[in-house]
Design a protein around this motif. Structure first.
Motif, mmCIF file in Angstrom:
data_model
loop_
_atom_site.group_PDB
_atom_site.id
_atom_site.type_symbol
_atom_site.label_atom_id
_atom_site.label_comp_id
_atom_site.label_asym_id
_atom_site.label_seq_id
_atom_site.Cartn_x
_atom_site.Cartn_y
_atom_site.Cartn_z
ATOM 1 N N THR A 46 -2.679 7.159 2.571
ATOM 2 C CA THR A 46 -2.118 5.993 1.891
ATOM 3 C C THR A 46 -0.807 5.600 2.574
ATOM 4 O O THR A 46 -0.362 6.277 3.507
ATOM 5 N N HIS A 183 -5.512 2.596 -1.162
ATOM 6 C CA HIS A 183 -5.054 3.759 -0.415
ATOM 7 C C HIS A 183 -5.770 3.767 0.925
ATOM 8 O O HIS A 183 -6.897 4.235 1.041
ATOM 9 N N HIS A 236 0.881 -0.331 -1.445
ATOM 10 C CA HIS A 236 0.003 0.672 -0.830
ATOM 11 C C HIS A 236 -0.971 -0.014 0.111
ATOM 12 O O HIS A 236 -1.631 -0.978 -0.285
#
Ligand SMILES: Cc1cc2nc3c(=O)[nH]c(=O)nc-3n(C[C@H](O)[C@H](O)[C@H](O)COP(=O)(O)O)c2cc1C
Length: 575
Positions: A46, A183, A236
């Motif tokens: 991530t 992620h 992210h």
């Protein structure tokens, strides 16, 4: 674009680059984050993205995970003297973005923290030092000069109660932190390759946003009031620039479908220790495997009217029992009383308690729900120690049991709906009998399977059709390893009987079974005729199964003279 870096050599790295005028992204790249968080199941690592806007006033948007302390501050101080930063916008207070706020304030105590009311309250407990603050609500603006006017969009429950989005009118960049994130870690900064990112984008939505679908729709409505968005600067994974409309629209479509669902489970919980929210998410994920919608309800950010409304719609209820000594104990108790008053005999419930002592307040609650006629789907889950992978597995399996109970009539109807001739003809497709065994960290699972077929020669590969609500499905994501144990003709009954048992959530499916470890770490059944060590390469979705394509790395036959057990069926709508 920066050259691709070897994953093995670069566990934690930083990337800094200009993404718009006066705007620099500081991306903390965590190449192989392996914590057992359900939304990390695709194992693509991530990133934690932070942003610096340098105008007449200087604003930093979010920080990073504390594991990047050194790298992050090296990068930040390379760009700016922290004592010249005016504002830190806190999009939400989850530790992976707020982990360095206390450090930042120590270096730069002049910074004014900008955030939602709940975020500021939470930070008071987190940073243990006085700080300047500016509380913002939907529509508020902050002028940094030179056209950089920041406008805040309130987005509670996406996926924390204190979430805000920040829109820079000059650069048309919307900073969204968790929202629209995924992620996914590589050197690419943007979303050029949609097909590469799609599985992570969907999994992340399913785990973190899906259970808050109504809140997602409300936030999207507020976002509609903004001028056009050129870039979505997520917290992210890659920043969105090439597929902004499409990806925002997917959130809308998925959330509309969730909000319309007939069967819904409301999960009431109090994110007291940062633990119960993870447990609640694991239960939600288990429920959603059965195609039932789960709605996470944070007891801190709801009133009695909303509780009654949800209770009117919910066919299932899960309650994460808070400890009695919390700050808002009286308020929480009042809401729980509202839940109890609205519970009825057509509802199914499950309870969990985390961080509790020996008083186990779930039991009085259980009695009251049973008195109301509600049916218990799984035994109360009592978590006394820090949750482990096995705890999350237990929660997920409990959620699946609840979902399966709620959809049992639908499943029976579907099974009966096949035309009789077609059903019999389909039943002539037969397969072998196999036990799949998997181990991921502490979590283990096993399943009897017959929808198994070889699928490629170079590399050697097989497919297995795994029903979406199978327990083992969570251990069969891309990159996961498992063993395919081949059962022996004339000698398969004991293993088949054992693995077809109805195991309670979290049960050890290998109790009483002789196994030894394969080189990929998964159990090989001592009584199997042969085994193959496999690694999941890709998954194709059908309405009710995942077709899991896996490469085969090693294998062995224990008895060269024996044959594989064959499974002949009578009908096509059973295995
Ligand atoms: C003969 C036979 C073959 C089966 N084959 C499969 C299969 O290929 N895929 C699958 O998802 N389930 C299959 N099942 C069902 C699962 O083995 C079983 O229901 C499952 O282990 C129970 O669900 P759980 O593991 O999620 O608790 C089969 C069942 C039988 C009786």
């Amino acid at each position: 674009m920066v050259a691709l870096t070897e994953k093995v050599q670069t566990r934690l790295t930083m990337q800094t680059l200009e993404i718009a005028p006066d705007t620099i992204a500081l991306r903390s790249l965590d190449w192989d984050r392996d914590r057992f968080d359900i939304e990390f199941a695709l194992q693509n690592g991530t990133t934690y993205n932070s942003f610096l806007i340098q105008s007449e006033k200087v604003a930093l948007i979010d920080t990073s995970h504390e594991k990047f302390r050194q790298l992050y501050f090296d990068a930040l101080t390379g760009l700016i003297d922290p004592t010249t930063i005016d504002y830190l916008v806190v999009s939400h207070t989850e530790p992976d973005h707020s982990g360095l706020i206390a450090d930042l304030l120590q270096r730069a105590p002049q910074i004014t923290i900008v955030g939602a009311k709940v975020a500021i309250q939470f930070l008071e407990d987190l940073v243990h030092q006085p700080f300047e603050r500016q509380q913002v609500k939907n529509g508020d603006r902050l002028d940094l000069g030179n056209g950089h006017v920041l406008e805040f969009v309130s987005a509670p429950n996406l996926h924390w109660p204190d979430t805000i989005l920040t829109y820079d009118h000059k650069t048309q960049t919307l900073f969204t932190c968790d929202v629209f994130g995924m992620h996914y870690c590589d050197d690419y900064t943007y979303d050029e390759n949609l097909s590469l990112l799609e599985p992570d984008y969907k999994l992340y939505y399913d785990c973190l946003m899906g259970p808050n679908a109504r809140s997602v729709l409300s936030a999207l409505k507020r976002m509609n009031e903004l001028p056009p968005i050129a870039t979505i600067a997520t917290g992210h994974g890659p920043l969105l620039q090439h597929h902004v409309t499409e990806l925002v629209d997917r959130y809308r479509r998925w959330s509309q479908a969730q909000a319309k669902a007939e069967t819904m489970v409301a999960i009431f919980y109090l994110p007291e220790y940062g633990e119960s929210d993870r447990l609640a998410e694991a239960i939600a994920q288990g429920i959603q495997k059965t195609d039932v919608v789960a709605e996470l309800v944070d007891l801190r950010s709801i009133d009695a009217h909303e509780v009654r409304e949800l209770m009117g719609m919910a066919t299932g209820i899960v309650i994460g029992m808070p400890s009695q000594s919390g700050n808002d104990a009286a308020h929480t108790q009042a809401l729980l009383n509202t839940v109890l008053a609205a519970a009825h005999s057509k509802q199914t419930f499950g309870l969990f308690e985390s961080g509790g002592g020996d008083d186990e307040p779930v039991y009085p609650l259980r009695n009251k729900l049973q008195e109301a006629g509600a049916r218990e789907a799984f035994a109360p889950i009592l978590i006394k120690e820090a949750p482990s992978e096995a705890t999350y597995q237990l929660c997920s399996e409990a959620g699946t049991d609840l979902g399966q109970w709620l959809t049992r009539d639908r499943s029976i109807k579907q099974m009966k709906s096949l035309d009789a001739d077609l059903d019999k003809a389909l039943g002539r497709i037969s397969g072998g009998l196999y036990i799949i065994t998997a181990k991921k960290g502490e979590a283990t699972s096993a399943m009897l399977a017959s929808w198994v077929s070889q699928a490629s020669m170079e590399p050697l590969g097989i497919t297995i059709a795994v029903a979406k609500d199978r327990a083992i499905e969570s251990l069969m994501h891309v990159g996961d390893r498992f063993v395919l144990n081949v059962l022996e003709e004339g000698n398969y009954q004991p293993l088949m009987k054992h693995f077809l048992k109805r195991f309670p959530p979290g049960a050890d499916r290998f109790a009483g079974i002789r196994t030894h470890a394969a080189s990929n770490g998964c159990p090989i059944l001592a009584e199997a005729l042969a085994y193959l060590e496999c690694e999941v390469a890709s998954r194709m979705e059908t309405p009710d199964h995942w077709i899991v394509y896996s490469t085969v790395d090693a294998g062995r036959v224990s008895n060269a003279n024996s044959l594989t057990a064959v499974h002949h069926r009578k009908v096509g709508n059973h295995y």
